[in-house]
Design an enzyme around this catalytic site. Structure first.
Site, PDB file in Angstrom:
ATOM      1  N   ASN A 243       0.836  -1.217   0.000  1.00  0.00           N
ATOM      2  CA  ASN A 243       0.000   0.000   0.000  1.00  0.00           C
ATOM      3  C   ASN A 243       0.864   1.258   0.000  1.00  0.00           C
ATOM      4  OD1 ASN A 243      -3.054  -0.549   0.177  1.00  0.00           O
ATOM      5  ND2 ASN A 243      -2.132  -2.083   1.540  1.00  0.00           N
TER       6      ASN A 243
ATOM      7  N   ASP B 150     -10.985   3.970  19.440  1.00  0.00           N
ATOM      8  CA  ASP B 150     -11.526   2.604  19.339  1.00  0.00           C
ATOM      9  C   ASP B 150     -11.004   1.945  18.067  1.00  0.00           C
ATOM     10  OD1 ASP B 150     -13.052   2.975  21.661  1.00  0.00           O
ATOM     11  OD2 ASP B 150     -14.570   4.029  20.474  1.00  0.00           O
TER      12      ASP B 150
ATOM     13  N   HIS C 293      -8.216  -1.287   6.205  1.00  0.00           N
ATOM     14  CA  HIS C 293      -8.492  -2.577   6.850  1.00  0.00           C
ATOM     15  C   HIS C 293      -9.087  -3.525   5.816  1.00  0.00           C
ATOM     16  CE1 HIS C 293      -9.249  -5.232  10.204  1.00  0.00           C
ATOM     17  NE2 HIS C 293     -10.430  -5.487   9.666  1.00  0.00           N
TER      18      HIS C 293
HETATM   19  C1  GRF Z   1      -3.269  -4.686   4.101  1.00  0.00           C
HETATM   20  O1  GRF Z   1      -4.059  -5.755   3.676  1.00  0.00           O
HETATM   21  C2  GRF Z   1      -4.056  -3.760   4.986  1.00  0.00           C
HETATM   22  O2  GRF Z   1      -5.422  -3.779   4.732  1.00  0.00           O
HETATM   23  C3  GRF Z   1      -3.787  -4.310   6.357  1.00  0.00           C
HETATM   24  O3  GRF Z   1      -2.467  -4.766   6.316  1.00  0.00           O
HETATM   25  C4  GRF Z   1      -2.109  -5.113   4.986  1.00  0.00           C
HETATM   26  C5  GRF Z   1      -0.841  -4.389   4.657  1.00  0.00           C
HETATM   27  O4  GRF Z   1      -0.308  -4.810   3.430  1.00  0.00           O
HETATM   28  N1  GRF Z   1      -4.018  -3.300   7.365  1.00  0.00           N
HETATM   29  P1  GRF Z   1       0.953  -4.073   2.790  1.00  0.00           P
HETATM   30  O5  GRF Z   1       2.071  -4.077   3.828  1.00  0.00           O
HETATM   31  O6  GRF Z   1       0.530  -2.686   2.416  1.00  0.00           O
HETATM   32  O7  GRF Z   1       1.305  -4.906   1.610  1.00  0.00           O
END
Ligand code: GRF
Length: 207
Positions: free
Chosen positions: A17, A147, A112
């Protein structure tokens, strides 16, 4: 044109990401710039990605602090030092304390891999959707509040669970969505286009 929003991206793992956001920010019309990548651990692929993009990296090791308040303060201090105006959590496996929300009000994002409020929690959301027999899961981008996984929802997109999916195949399709959705939300934040009213987040039109 407004100046680009400086953001700190917080990571703990592969950083796909982060990569999607770095790639988007290489485009001239994008509204945010990654000024620092902050990790709670070294030796993760995300840090290689940051270095390849020429973005500074800072490791804030939990064991140097040992409690959430001190760790949170250290993360926020690093972000401040690099001039970040927002924190973008991208696979960050630590929970930030309340002081982060006070220092970056409506300026902390998380992604998420489920349609919240279904399957909250840090690491098993994709497997839990499979275990539950869900026919649809997806991706949620939300503001971070005290939260966990319960802050105002900014964007969601569904992913259909296919017969025979395992966690790896389903997560791969979830991530395809993540890599499109997260840069778009960060761009909206950078354009100051997200308006929070209670639990409801409105996207203002692109001007
Ligand atoms: C993603 O699937 C995100 O939704 C979750 O952790 C993962 C991180 O993946 N919170 P990356 O490190 O960005 O490949």
């Amino acid at each position: 044109m407004q100046s680009r929003l400086p953001i700190a991206v917080l990571v703990s793992g592969s950083g796909s990401n982060l990569q999607a956001i770095l790639d988007a920010s290489a485009e001239p019309g994008y509204s945010a710039d990654v000024c620092v990548v902050i990790s709670d651990r070294s030796e993760i692929w995300a840090l290689e990605r940051a270095a390849a993009a020429g973005v500074p990296v800072e490791v804030v090791d939990w064991s140097d602090y040992g409690n959430r308040a001190a760790f949170t303060a250290a993360v926020c201090d690093v972000a401040d030092r690099y001039g970040a105006s927002a924190l973008v959590l991208a696979g960050f496996l630590r929970i930030l304390g309340d002081s982060a929300m006070r220092r970056f009000p409506d300026r902390i994002l998380n992604i998420h891999p489920s349609l919240l409020p279904a399957f909250p929690g840090t690491i098993h959301a994709v497997q839990e959707a499979l275990d539950h027999g869900a026919k649809v899961t997806g991706v949620t981008v939300h503001f971070v509040t005290a939260d966990v996984d319960a802050g105002p929802i900014i964007a969601q997109e569904a992913v259909v669970v296919m017969p025979g999916d395992d966690a790896a195949s389903l997560h791969a399709r979830v991530q395809e969505v993540e890599h499109r959705l997260y840069p778009a939300v960060v761009d909206a934040l950078g354009r100051r286009a997200l308006v929070v009213e209670g639990r409801w987040v409105t996207w203002k039109e692109k001007s």
